[in-house]
Design an enzyme around this catalytic site. Structure first.
Site, short mmCIF file in Angstrom:
data_model
loop_
_atom_site.label_atom_id
_atom_site.label_comp_id
_atom_site.label_asym_id
_atom_site.label_seq_id
_atom_site.Cartn_x
_atom_site.Cartn_y
_atom_site.Cartn_z
N GLU A 1 -11.03 1.09 -4.10
CA GLU A 1 -10.43 1.50 -2.82
C GLU A 1 -9.16 2.30 -3.10
O GLU A 1 -8.87 2.68 -4.23
CB GLU A 1 -10.11 0.24 -1.99
CG GLU A 1 -9.21 -0.75 -2.70
CD GLU A 1 -9.03 -2.06 -1.95
OE1 GLU A 1 -9.27 -2.11 -0.74
OE2 GLU A 1 -8.62 -3.05 -2.59
N ASP A 36 0.82 -1.22 0.00
CA ASP A 36 0.00 0.00 0.00
C ASP A 36 0.85 1.27 0.00
O ASP A 36 0.66 2.16 0.84
CB ASP A 36 -0.95 0.02 1.21
CG ASP A 36 -1.70 -1.28 1.40
OD1 ASP A 36 -2.02 -1.92 0.39
OD2 ASP A 36 -1.95 -1.66 2.56
#
Length: 552
Positions: free
Chosen positions: A187, A15
């Site tokens: 997302e 991430d």
């Protein structure tokens, strides 16, 4: 022409959120239940990266006792404005079933190395929050919204709301600015402003093998957002021949010379398998702005490359990470991590017995609370880990040793304990998707040994434990074990279509001690070494051929 070899952050570093401040580059990555919270790496050339002190070091900033495995810190976002660093992160308290408890916070610092402030609570509507600093001075938070309702899209879109630094809270109306594409699971939003457009970069397809990066743009912050007509700007979906799989969850940066780079999540499966025991890593791709103002990879395609042209920046020299920690200093290596809480003298000390690390036994490996376990990331497919242990267990409920750990439902543990017949002994505990087992037919007696040396050898799929009385003459313990099970992919567990467990982290190797009797058992470790035997730079996904190595 110099090249960058991917991944740039090997091992569990998912991430990525990248930031440039003048000539310095920073990447923040997720840490989940591991403490301290949020990894931040620093570079000046985008090729060589060093780990900085973590920002979330205090329980007041991150209280994870009781958090589930793969809960905790999800998808941090690092940004900078007018002399202040801003770090947004989620503390996930639950993530299995229809609901997700996702609390979003902000901390700030004027120095990237801290100290970082106490957290400001933002919201709990979803995860992957990101802060955007508009050029008119306003600040905006975006995050995906989680919709638990039956017959609804759980990934309900990207919410936008203004953040007020003066009031230290979100203010004004909440807008859903993007519902995503047919890829689904929208997302990881990041907002950028360029060429008269607001660009929204999101992840779609889920964080496994269908992962992708979607770019949409609008001339208004509030939308509507037009999706790139060429589809995902980056994905490895449907390309099993690629070394870098799971490509998605990206953010972008421009160099001092206006070169554009995109960092992104990736995974490298073991040969002939879909298991990635190195976890989800960070890679980088070179990108460009097209004449019609879309962000694309430089070669015009959308597949991730292992080798990427480096920017025209001077080489950044970093110190090599020591292979051995002799526990002779005031503190532990920055590469050690603990589970869910800060290390404290209550249970881990290099002061009680100088030259040794003392671990006081606490709860079992099943615990979501107080485990006496410290470990470092596995960052290569082939490595050796070794330690020397002194301890005096008085009961089978006391143990200490060397652990290869994914989470509290998936691990292999070579431990020293006490048996009624064998006395002081060695045995191997394992947990496979929550099924407990012991790999030896009978414990190995080491009665009368003051110290014992323990070693783990990982070679791709294979884990072999060893023990020794002197650190020179080694004997294998137990069978060759399946290292591929210490992975996100194996940790995910479904039964009858119902998701029972998820995994988002990566393999760790380290030291631990348990005392289930509560009688103040401890173990002293003289050293811990982690020696990589090479770095994989080519892969053959779903084949039996082993990739080749280069030394680094």
């Amino acid at each position: 022409m110099s090249e960058i070899i991917n991944p740039i952050l090997r091992g569990f570093n998912p991430d990525p959120s990248i930031l440039r401040v003048e000539g310095d580059y920073y990447i923040a990555t997720s840490t989940f239940e591991w403490f301290p919270g949020v990894q931040i790496h620093h570079s000046k050339d985008l090729r060589n990266w060093e780990l900085l002190p973590r920002p979330l070091t205090r329980k007041s900033q991150l209280d994870m006792l009781g958090n589930p495995s793969s809960g905790g810190v999800w998808a941090p976002c690092l940004s900078y404005h007018e002399g202040t660093f801003y770090l947004i992160y989620t503390d996930v308290k639950s993530h299995i079933g229809p609901f997700k408890d996702t609390h979003n916070y902000l901390v700030t610092a004027t120095d990237i190395q801290g100290p970082w402030s106490e957290p400001i609570y933002l919201n709990s509507s979803g995860f992957d929050p990101s802060l955007f600093h508009d050029d008119n001075g306003k600040k905006w938070l975006v995050n995906m919204v989680w919709d638990h309702r039956k017959n609804k899209n759980s990934f309900g879109g990207i919410l936008l709301q203004e953040y007020s630094p003066q009031e230290e809270k979100l203010v004004g109306s909440i807008r859903n600015i993007f519902k995503g594409t047919s890829l689904g699971l929208t997302e990881a939003p990041h907002l950028y402003k360029k060429n008269g457009y607001y660009y929204l970069v999101t992840a779609e397809g889920g964080t496994r093998y269908n992962h992708a990066v979607t770019v949409a743009r609008s001339q208004s912050l509030f939308g509507p957002y037009e999706v790139d007509p060429k589809g995902p700007v980056l994905t490895s979906k449907g390309k099993p021949e690629l070394a870098l799989q799971k490509a998605g969850h990206a953010s972008i940066v421009e160099t001092q010379d206006n070169e554009v780079y995109m960092v992104h999540l990736t995974g490298r499966p073991l040969p002939g398998s879909e298991n990635c025991n190195l976890g989800r890593e960070t890679s980088i791709q070179k990108a460009v702005w097209t004449d019609d103002h879309w962000l694309r990879l430089e070669d015009g395609g959308n597949r991730p490359h292992e080798r990427v042209e480096a920017p025209s920046l001077p080489e950044f020299t970093i110190k090599p990470v020591p292979e051995t920690d002799d526990f002779d200093g005031e503190g532990l290596s920055i590469h050690f991590n603990s589970l869910r809480e800060p290390m404290s003298e209550e249970w881990v000390s290099v002061k009680e017995r100088p030259g040794y690390l003392r671990l006081r036994g606490r709860e079992s490996m099943n615990s979501n609370h107080r485990q006496s376990l410290i470990a470092r990331r596995q960052q290569a497919f082939s490595f050796l880990a070794e330690t020397e242990v002194e301890c005096c267990p008085q009961t089978f409920q006391q143990m200490a040793g060397l652990i290869y750990y994914y989470n509290n439902r998936n691990y292999y543990y070579l431990c020293i304990s006490k048996d009624e017949e064998a006395g002081k002994c060695l045995y191997i505990m394992s947990n496979d998707q929550g099924d407990y087992d012991e790999s030896l037919d009978a414990p190995i007696s080491i009665e009368g040994w003051e110290k014992v040396y323990l070693k783990a050898e990982i070679e791709y799929h294979d884990l072999q434990f060893y023990y020794s009385p002197d650190g020179e003459h080694w004997k294998a313990v137990g069978p060759v074990l399946d290292a591929g099970k210490i992975s996100d992919d194996h940790a995910e567990l479904k039964k009858g279509g119902t998701l029972l467990d998820q995994g988002f982290t990566g393999a760790f190797i380290g030291l631990c001690s348990q005392d289930l009797s509560g009688r103040d058992f401890y173990a002293d470790f003289d050293y811990f070494s982690y020696v990589e035997r090479g770095v994989r730079i080519q892969s053959c996904f779903r084949t039996t051929e082993k990739p080749w190595y280069v030394n680094q």
